[in-house]
Design a protein around this motif. Structure first.
Motif, PDB file in Angstrom:
ATOM      1  N   SER A 233       1.101  -1.262   0.565  1.00 34.57           N
ATOM      2  CA  SER A 233       0.187  -0.004  -0.149  1.00 34.57           C
ATOM      3  C   SER A 233       1.122   1.496  -0.022  1.00 34.57           C
ATOM      4  O   SER A 233       2.070   1.333   0.227  1.00 34.57           O
ATOM      5  CB  SER A 233      -0.762   0.455   1.444  1.00 34.57           C
ATOM      6  OG  SER A 233      -0.427   0.164   2.169  1.00 34.57           O
ATOM      7  N   GLU A 234       0.095   2.505  -0.670  1.00 41.20           N
ATOM      8  CA  GLU A 234       0.567   3.395  -0.369  1.00 41.20           C
ATOM      9  C   GLU A 234       1.179   3.925   0.856  1.00 41.20           C
ATOM     10  O   GLU A 234       2.168   4.964   1.186  1.00 41.20           O
ATOM     11  CB  GLU A 234      -0.070   5.144  -1.223  1.00 41.20           C
ATOM     12  CG  GLU A 234       0.181   4.157  -2.800  1.00 41.20           C
ATOM     13  CD  GLU A 234      -0.359   5.382  -3.412  1.00 41.20           C
ATOM     14  OE1 GLU A 234       0.692   6.886  -2.707  1.00 41.20           O
ATOM     15  OE2 GLU A 234      -0.869   5.246  -4.591  1.00 41.20           O
ATOM     16  N   ASP A 235       0.412   4.024   1.832  1.00 41.82           N
ATOM     17  CA  ASP A 235       0.535   3.847   3.494  1.00 41.82           C
ATOM     18  C   ASP A 235       2.000   3.262   3.487  1.00 41.82           C
ATOM     19  O   ASP A 235       2.576   4.273   4.816  1.00 41.82           O
ATOM     20  CB  ASP A 235      -0.762   3.445   4.014  1.00 41.82           C
ATOM     21  CG  ASP A 235      -2.015   4.511   4.384  1.00 41.82           C
ATOM     22  OD1 ASP A 235      -1.051   5.370   3.517  1.00 41.82           O
ATOM     23  OD2 ASP A 235      -3.271   4.046   4.354  1.00 41.82           O
TER      24      ASP A 235
ATOM     25  N   ARG B 213       4.832   5.403   1.900  1.00 40.30           N
ATOM     26  CA  ARG B 213       4.853   6.339   3.275  1.00 40.30           C
ATOM     27  C   ARG B 213       5.768   6.385   3.713  1.00 40.30           C
ATOM     28  O   ARG B 213       6.180   7.238   4.820  1.00 40.30           O
ATOM     29  CB  ARG B 213       3.514   7.288   3.324  1.00 40.30           C
ATOM     30  CG  ARG B 213       3.137   7.546   1.771  1.00 40.30           C
ATOM     31  CD  ARG B 213       1.811   9.091   1.793  1.00 40.30           C
ATOM     32  NE  ARG B 213       0.795   8.201   2.822  1.00 40.30           N
ATOM     33  CZ  ARG B 213      -0.111   8.092   1.409  1.00 40.30           C
ATOM     34  NH1 ARG B 213      -0.004   8.267   0.269  1.00 40.30           N
ATOM     35  NH2 ARG B 213      -0.772   6.777   1.563  1.00 40.30           N
ATOM     36  N   ARG B 214       5.286   4.965   5.092  1.00 44.38           N
ATOM     37  CA  ARG B 214       6.012   4.730   6.394  1.00 44.38           C
ATOM     38  C   ARG B 214       7.435   4.820   6.769  1.00 44.38           C
ATOM     39  O   ARG B 214       8.374   5.462   6.781  1.00 44.38           O
ATOM     40  CB  ARG B 214       5.489   3.205   7.252  1.00 44.38           C
ATOM     41  CG  ARG B 214       3.912   3.626   7.877  1.00 44.38           C
ATOM     42  CD  ARG B 214       3.809   2.591   8.636  1.00 44.38           C
ATOM     43  NE  ARG B 214       3.530   1.777   8.105  1.00 44.38           N
ATOM     44  CZ  ARG B 214       2.098   1.139   7.241  1.00 44.38           C
ATOM     45  NH1 ARG B 214       1.415   1.567   7.233  1.00 44.38           N
ATOM     46  NH2 ARG B 214       1.917   0.083   6.694  1.00 44.38           N
TER      47      ARG B 214
ATOM     48  N   ARG C  68       8.653   8.459   5.563  1.00 47.49           N
ATOM     49  CA  ARG C  68       9.095   9.083   6.916  1.00 47.49           C
ATOM     50  C   ARG C  68      10.007   8.293   7.669  1.00 47.49           C
ATOM     51  O   ARG C  68      10.575   9.243   8.101  1.00 47.49           O
ATOM     52  CB  ARG C  68       7.718   8.893   7.675  1.00 47.49           C
ATOM     53  CG  ARG C  68       6.715   9.669   7.574  1.00 47.49           C
ATOM     54  CD  ARG C  68       5.721   9.771   8.623  1.00 47.49           C
ATOM     55  NE  ARG C  68       4.988   8.730   8.957  1.00 47.49           N
ATOM     56  CZ  ARG C  68       3.746   7.750   7.756  1.00 47.49           C
ATOM     57  NH1 ARG C  68       3.310   8.797   7.226  1.00 47.49           N
ATOM     58  NH2 ARG C  68       3.339   6.875   7.890  1.00 47.49           N
TER      59      ARG C  68
END
Length: 260
Positions: free
Chosen positions: A35-37, A40-41, A44
């Motif tokens: 997933s894009e999430d 993104r983690r 980050r």
């Protein structure tokens, strides 16, 4: 690409960033089948390590001058030592000098003459530690909340402290130097602190490695005309030097970095 472990995915992303590639969260999610999430983690976490700059939809490689101080002080050490040697030679007995945060400024401490009754002020943890190893130097440490990436304090308390000083000679840290935009910084709080330093100083010197010349950073600190002098590498390219000379900057060159 078949699914891989999160740490392996993160390492693969870090490798691309280290090679100077920008990355897209959507493209990475499709490539790694996550997933894009999740991506993104990863981004980050890499940004927290100073390995990338987050932007909307992905990340950019970290410019050398924007990397954490712990990383920067391990790079170009001989070039920085040559600049520092030239900088220390400009200091006069009895002066209050301020050594701003920065890996290029850090080696200045090693070349200061302990017989000159100098007072060294700094907002840098590393510079302060180096001064403490030189018993002939008096130390003033400007305190406040430490910004880890900078290795020092640039908050409102630090600004108030330096604004009350009469600094004889400031060695100002610079993330980028260009004739058109002057001296700039990547962090807005750092830029504000540097502007306060410049205002409190009788003479301002900037040490700049070749990679910083003509570079761009988003927050302006001072015009070229506001800097007393620049100390550059001995082999600074003419294409980088000439714009500064055309802007009437006062420039000197350090000795060769491989000189004894």
């Amino acid at each position: 690409m078949t699914s891989i472990l999160p740490l392996e995915r993160r390492a693969a992303i870090a490798e691309r960033l280290a090679d100077g590639q920008s990355v897209s969260a959507a493209a990475l999610a499709a490539e790694f089948a996550v997933s894009e999430d999740a991506v993104r983690r990863d981004l980050r976490a890499l940004a927290a390590e100073g390995l990338c700059q987050r932007i909307y939809g992905g990340a950019l490689p970290t410019a050398p001058a924007a990397q954490p101080i712990a990383v920067r002080k391990q790079t170009a050490q001989r070039q920085k030592a040559a600049l520092a040697r030239a900088a220390a030679a400009t200091v006069r007995p009895g002066q209050l000098i301020f050594i701003d945060c920065g890996s290029t400024n850090l080696p200045i401490v090693d070349f200061l003459d302990e017989d000159q009754e100098l007072t060294v002020a700094t907002n840098s943890i590393d510079v302060a530690a180096a001064v403490l190893r030189r018993p002939g130097l008096r130390l003033i440490l400007v305190g406040g909340v430490v910004t880890p990436a900078l290795g020092g304090s640039v908050d409102a308390g630090a600004i108030a402290t330096v604004s009350a000083m009469n600094i004889d000679r400031l060695f100002l840290g610079a993330c980028a130097v260009a004739a058109s935009t002057g001296v700039s910084a990547f962090d807005p709080a750092d830029a504000q602190f540097k502007r306060a330093l410049v205002a409190a100083s009788a003479h301002v010197t900037v040490l700049a490695t070749n990679e910083k010349l003509g570079a761009s950073a988003p927050f302006r600190v001072a015009h070229v005309s506001g800097i007393g002098d620049f100390i550059l590498e001995h082999d600074v390219p003419d294409a980088a030097l000439q714009p500064l000379l055309d802007a009437d900057a006062v420039v000197s060159k350090a000795g060769p970095w491989n000189a004894p």
